[in-house]
Structures are given as structure tokens and as C-alpha cells.
Design an enzyme around this catalytic site. Structure first.
Site, PDB file in Angstrom:
ATOM      1  N   ASP A 120       0.797  -1.227   0.000  1.00  0.00           N
ATOM      2  CA  ASP A 120       0.000   0.000   0.000  1.00  0.00           C
ATOM      3  C   ASP A 120       0.832   1.281   0.000  1.00  0.00           C
ATOM      4  OD1 ASP A 120       0.940   0.138   2.685  1.00  0.00           O
ATOM      5  OD2 ASP A 120      -0.862  -0.867   3.433  1.00  0.00           O
ATOM      6  N   HIS A 135       6.789  -7.335  -1.367  1.00  0.00           N
ATOM      7  CA  HIS A 135       5.812  -7.813  -2.356  1.00  0.00           C
ATOM      8  C   HIS A 135       5.414  -6.735  -3.360  1.00  0.00           C
ATOM      9  CE1 HIS A 135       4.681 -11.024   0.840  1.00  0.00           C
ATOM     10  NE2 HIS A 135       5.721 -11.385   0.113  1.00  0.00           N
ATOM     11  N   CYS A 143       4.786  -4.166 -17.293  1.00  0.00           N
ATOM     12  CA  CYS A 143       4.394  -4.902 -18.496  1.00  0.00           C
ATOM     13  C   CYS A 143       5.083  -6.267 -18.463  1.00  0.00           C
ATOM     14  CB  CYS A 143       4.816  -4.142 -19.756  1.00  0.00           C
ATOM     15  SG  CYS A 143       4.584  -5.132 -21.247  1.00  0.00           S
ATOM     16  N   CYS A 194      -0.046  -2.490 -22.660  1.00  0.00           N
ATOM     17  CA  CYS A 194       1.146  -1.656 -22.471  1.00  0.00           C
ATOM     18  C   CYS A 194       1.223  -0.631 -23.614  1.00  0.00           C
ATOM     19  CB  CYS A 194       2.391  -2.553 -22.483  1.00  0.00           C
ATOM     20  SG  CYS A 194       3.955  -1.653 -22.495  1.00  0.00           S
ATOM     21  N   LEU A 278      -1.920  -1.723  17.117  1.00  0.00           N
ATOM     22  CA  LEU A 278      -0.603  -1.161  16.801  1.00  0.00           C
ATOM     23  C   LEU A 278      -0.525   0.359  16.895  1.00  0.00           C
ATOM     24  CD1 LEU A 278       0.323  -3.647  14.016  1.00  0.00           C
ATOM     25  CD2 LEU A 278       1.779  -3.062  15.959  1.00  0.00           C
TER      26      LEU A 278
HETATM   27  P1  NAD Z   1      -2.445 -11.145   7.689  1.00  0.00           P
HETATM   28  O1  NAD Z   1      -3.771 -10.608   7.289  1.00  0.00           O
HETATM   29  O2  NAD Z   1      -2.183 -12.581   7.478  1.00  0.00           O
HETATM   30  O3  NAD Z   1      -2.216 -10.861   9.259  1.00  0.00           O
HETATM   31  C1  NAD Z   1      -2.482  -9.609   9.814  1.00  0.00           C
HETATM   32  C2  NAD Z   1      -2.395  -9.749  11.333  1.00  0.00           C
HETATM   33  O4  NAD Z   1      -2.475  -8.440  11.899  1.00  0.00           O
HETATM   34  C3  NAD Z   1      -3.533 -10.577  11.940  1.00  0.00           C
HETATM   35  O5  NAD Z   1      -2.997 -11.514  12.851  1.00  0.00           O
HETATM   36  C4  NAD Z   1      -4.383  -9.536  12.670  1.00  0.00           C
HETATM   37  O6  NAD Z   1      -5.048 -10.043  13.802  1.00  0.00           O
HETATM   38  C5  NAD Z   1      -3.371  -8.472  13.018  1.00  0.00           C
HETATM   39  N1  NAD Z   1      -3.920  -7.114  13.131  1.00  0.00           N
HETATM   40  C6  NAD Z   1      -4.860  -6.527  12.347  1.00  0.00           C
HETATM   41  N2  NAD Z   1      -5.053  -5.252  12.706  1.00  0.00           N
HETATM   42  C7  NAD Z   1      -4.223  -5.024  13.776  1.00  0.00           C
HETATM   43  C8  NAD Z   1      -3.969  -3.884  14.587  1.00  0.00           C
HETATM   44  N3  NAD Z   1      -4.594  -2.730  14.392  1.00  0.00           N
HETATM   45  N4  NAD Z   1      -3.062  -4.021  15.595  1.00  0.00           N
HETATM   46  C9  NAD Z   1      -2.414  -5.202  15.804  1.00  0.00           C
HETATM   47  N5  NAD Z   1      -2.625  -6.299  15.068  1.00  0.00           N
HETATM   48  C10 NAD Z   1      -3.513  -6.219  14.045  1.00  0.00           C
HETATM   49  O7  NAD Z   1      -1.347 -10.231   6.989  1.00  0.00           O
HETATM   50  P2  NAD Z   1       0.172 -10.548   6.574  1.00  0.00           P
HETATM   51  O8  NAD Z   1       0.795 -11.444   7.575  1.00  0.00           O
HETATM   52  O9  NAD Z   1       0.784  -9.257   6.257  1.00  0.00           O
HETATM   53  O10 NAD Z   1       0.050 -11.413   5.249  1.00  0.00           O
HETATM   54  C11 NAD Z   1      -0.759 -10.944   4.212  1.00  0.00           C
HETATM   55  C12 NAD Z   1      -0.086 -10.884   2.843  1.00  0.00           C
HETATM   56  O11 NAD Z   1      -1.014 -10.240   1.981  1.00  0.00           O
HETATM   57  C13 NAD Z   1       1.142 -10.014   2.809  1.00  0.00           C
HETATM   58  O12 NAD Z   1       2.177 -10.792   2.342  1.00  0.00           O
HETATM   59  C14 NAD Z   1       0.809  -8.839   1.864  1.00  0.00           C
HETATM   60  O13 NAD Z   1       1.559  -8.900   0.666  1.00  0.00           O
HETATM   61  C15 NAD Z   1      -0.608  -8.992   1.482  1.00  0.00           C
HETATM   62  N6  NAD Z   1      -1.503  -7.924   2.039  1.00  0.00           N
HETATM   63  C16 NAD Z   1      -1.140  -6.594   1.958  1.00  0.00           C
HETATM   64  C17 NAD Z   1      -1.957  -5.608   2.510  1.00  0.00           C
HETATM   65  C18 NAD Z   1      -1.552  -4.156   2.456  1.00  0.00           C
HETATM   66  O14 NAD Z   1      -0.717  -3.782   1.654  1.00  0.00           O
HETATM   67  N7  NAD Z   1      -2.084  -3.289   3.341  1.00  0.00           N
HETATM   68  C19 NAD Z   1      -3.147  -5.971   3.131  1.00  0.00           C
HETATM   69  C20 NAD Z   1      -3.474  -7.334   3.206  1.00  0.00           C
HETATM   70  C21 NAD Z   1      -2.641  -8.291   2.641  1.00  0.00           C
END
Ligand code: NAD
Length: 291
Positions: A120, A135, A143, A194, A278
């Protein structure tokens, strides 16, 4: 390779004790030399859903794989139609207190580097431009033929122009930056190629089933190897792509702390596990260490 996630994973053995005290994390970060590994949980307070949290999108939505995307024109049309809607939410999102606190700790010299699994761009927007985006990022497009990258905004304008009658609205946005959309809305959507070579365009992110560029993985390992300790923020660590860095740190005898609401696959490698939201936890941490 990033494998498609499931909800079936449960932590091995007895759950380790978790705490809501930041005491040990303050000590760990206060000693400096920390590498941060962040995940989707850090961005939920910016309005971007995670996959596996309390309201995570995997409960109702399966993300597209690389093989599906490259294998079928209708899969790409579906992706871009949905993503055309979802992108607006991602593009409007702002960094939250958690991202800002990470920047404060970085500027205070306590955090030496940041690896994020998020796509993001919010670490960058919060003032940590050198965060390694493991990622990739949704704000770029690549492309698949000539490998030229271009800004997502430019593609957004071209998709608007190619689909003047596209009036669908997103019911719900998913973490991949796409949105739930009816099949009828997808069918009439026109995808654009592209500009340089007419090849297939893909968001510059690592899909499930796709490998992270080896040079990027190496940069992350170098950060981990140079660090004294690791701080994991908001990741279930279900995806091996992120978990491997936690293992590397733990195997080298480096202390690992995890701040996450709920269990993670990396819990057995962590010396300290804190269960707190967080935004609040990191603001508190930065106020104690980086004020
Ligand atoms: P995940 O969804 O597997 O885990 C997120 C964890 O964060 C969960 O355990 C959840 O309970 C915890 N959580 C959520 N909100 C919280 C908060 N406010 N405070 C504390 N804890 C909180 O995510 P992941 O492990 O990052 O894996 C997901 C994959 O998907 C990543 O590799 C990523 O590439 C992609 N992804 C990216 C985004 C983004 O860019 N924002 C969002 C979702 C998934």
C-alpha cells in the site's frame, strides 16, 4: 514462492503466553539495531483490510494467483475491473499513527531498516522512503513483455477513458486493492495494453504463486543479518515469504518481538509477544524512546 493462503493453519502446540505490556519491547527497541518486519495489520487502522485478522478478507474472498492472471484473458479482465474500483480506496488511504511511529524510531536511529509485506506504500508516505517493499507496490504497473514500469495513476486514467460507461460501485474493498463486483459489471470492462509494446499489464506486486525477486530477498536478508534484533508488526506470518526472515533472525540467536493482535506462525521464534492495537502501542513506544 508465495503460496495461496488458507485459513486452516493453527499454531503448533500450546499457545505461548502473550502480554499487553510493552516493557520488554521498549527495552529491545531502546537498545537499537532493530529491523522491522511489518504486515497487513499495520495498515488496518488506515482502513485497508487484512487477510487473517478479526474481519480479514480471506473469510469471504480468495486472492488471484499469478497463474490465473497470466493464463486467462477473462481472469485479467475480472482483476482489472475489480481493481479499478478498489484502487480508489488504497490511493486515498493515509498512514496512521503506527506508520508514523516507525518513522520516528527510524529517525531516532533505533530502527536500522524496515521490511514490509504490504503493497500500500504507506511506510513511504509516512516518511520511511527506504522501506523494502517485499511484495511490491500497487501504485506501479509492470508490463509482462517489455518489463517497463509505469505509475498506476496513468493506467487509472486510461482505464477511465476506455470504460466511460463503467458506473459500478465497490461494495467492499479487499487487501489486494480489488473490490467485490458483480459478474455483469466485469463482462463489459475493457482492459488496456502496455503503451510501448501492447503487452499484458500487471500491478507491480507479487501475486500468490509468484516468486519475489531474488535480489530483493537478498537485500532483506542483509538487513536481518546486520540487525541486532527484530520487531514484527501486524503480521500473522502465515506466508513463508515473511516468516523466513523471522526464522533467520531466531536461528542467529537474535531476539524477536512480535506486536500483533492474535497468534502468529512465528510465535515459537519470539522472545516477546504483545497483543495490542498497533496505533496505540507504537505511539506509546515512540513516545518513550524517540520523543
Ligand atoms: P495477515 O492478514 O495474514 O495478518 C495480519 C495480522 O495483523 C492478523 O494476525 C491480525 O489479527 C493483526 N492485526 C490486524 N489489525 C491489527 C492492529 N490494528 N493491531 C495489531 N494487530 C492487528 O497479513 P500478513 O501477515 O501481512 O500477510 C498478508 C499478505 O497479503 C502479505 O504478504 C501482503 O503482501 C498482502 N496484504 C497486503 C496488505 C496491504 O498492503 N495493506 C493488506 C493485506 C494483505
Amino acid at each position: 514462492m508465495r503460496t495461496r493462503p488458507t485459513l486452516s493453519w493453527t499454531p503448533p502446540g500450546e499457545p505461548l503466553p502473550r502480554t499487553t505490556s510493552l516493557h520488554e519491547v521498549v527495552r529491545l527497541v531502546g537498545a537499537g539495531g532493530v529491523v522491522v518486519l511489518s504486515g497487513a495489520g499495520l495498515s488496518t487502522e488506515s482502513g485497508i483490510p487484512d487477510y487473517r485478522g478479526a474481519t480479514g478478507s480471506l473469510r469471504r474472498h480468495t486472492p488471484m494467483t499469478y497463474q490465473e492472471f497470466v493464463g486467462a484473458e477473462h481472469a485479467r479482465r475480472r482483476y482489472w475491473a475489480r481493481s479499478h474500483l478498489g484502487w480508489r480506496t488504497i490511493a486515498r488511504a493515509h498512514p496512521n499513527d503506527g506508520h508514523r511511529a516507525v518513522t520516528a524510531l527510524r529517525n531516532a536511529g533505533l530502527v536500522d531498516g524496515v521490511i514490509t509485506q504490504n503493497v500500500d506504500g504507506l511506510h513511504r508516505a509516512a516518511g520511511t522512503p527506504d522501506a523494502i517493499e517485499l511484495h511490491g507496490s500497487l501504485d506501479r504497473v509492470v508490463c509482462l513483455s517489455c518489463r517497463e514500469t509505469s505509475p498506476r495513476e496513468e493506467l487509472d486514467r486510461r482505464l477511465h477513458a476506455a470504460n466511460p460507461g463503467f458506473t459500478a460501485t465497490a461494495t467492499r474493498v479487499n487487501p489486494d486493492g480489488d473490490a467485490d463486483l458483480a459478474d455483469a459489471d466485469v463482462r463489459g470492462f475493457r482492459v488496456v495494453p502496455c503503451r510501448s509494446c501492447a503487452g499484458v499489464l500487471k500491478p507491480d506486486v507479487v501475486f500468490f504463486g509468484e516468486n519475489v525477486e531474488p535480489s530483493r530477498v537478498d537485500r532483506c536478508y542483509r538487513l536481518v543479518d546486520a540487525a541486532r534484533a527484530m520487531l514484527v508488526l501486524g503480521s500473522s506470518l502465515t506466508v513463508m515469504s515473511g516468516l523466513r526472515f523471522v526464522r533467520r533472525a531466531a536461528e542467529a540467536g537474535k531476539p524477536v518481538a512480535i506486536v500483533n493482535q492474535g497468534p502468529t506462525r512465528g510465535d515459537k521464534y519470539a522472545e516477546h509477544r504483545v497483543d495490542l492495537p498497533l496505533g496505540r502501542a507504537l505511539t506509546d513506544l515512540a513516545a518513550r524512546l524517540a520523543a
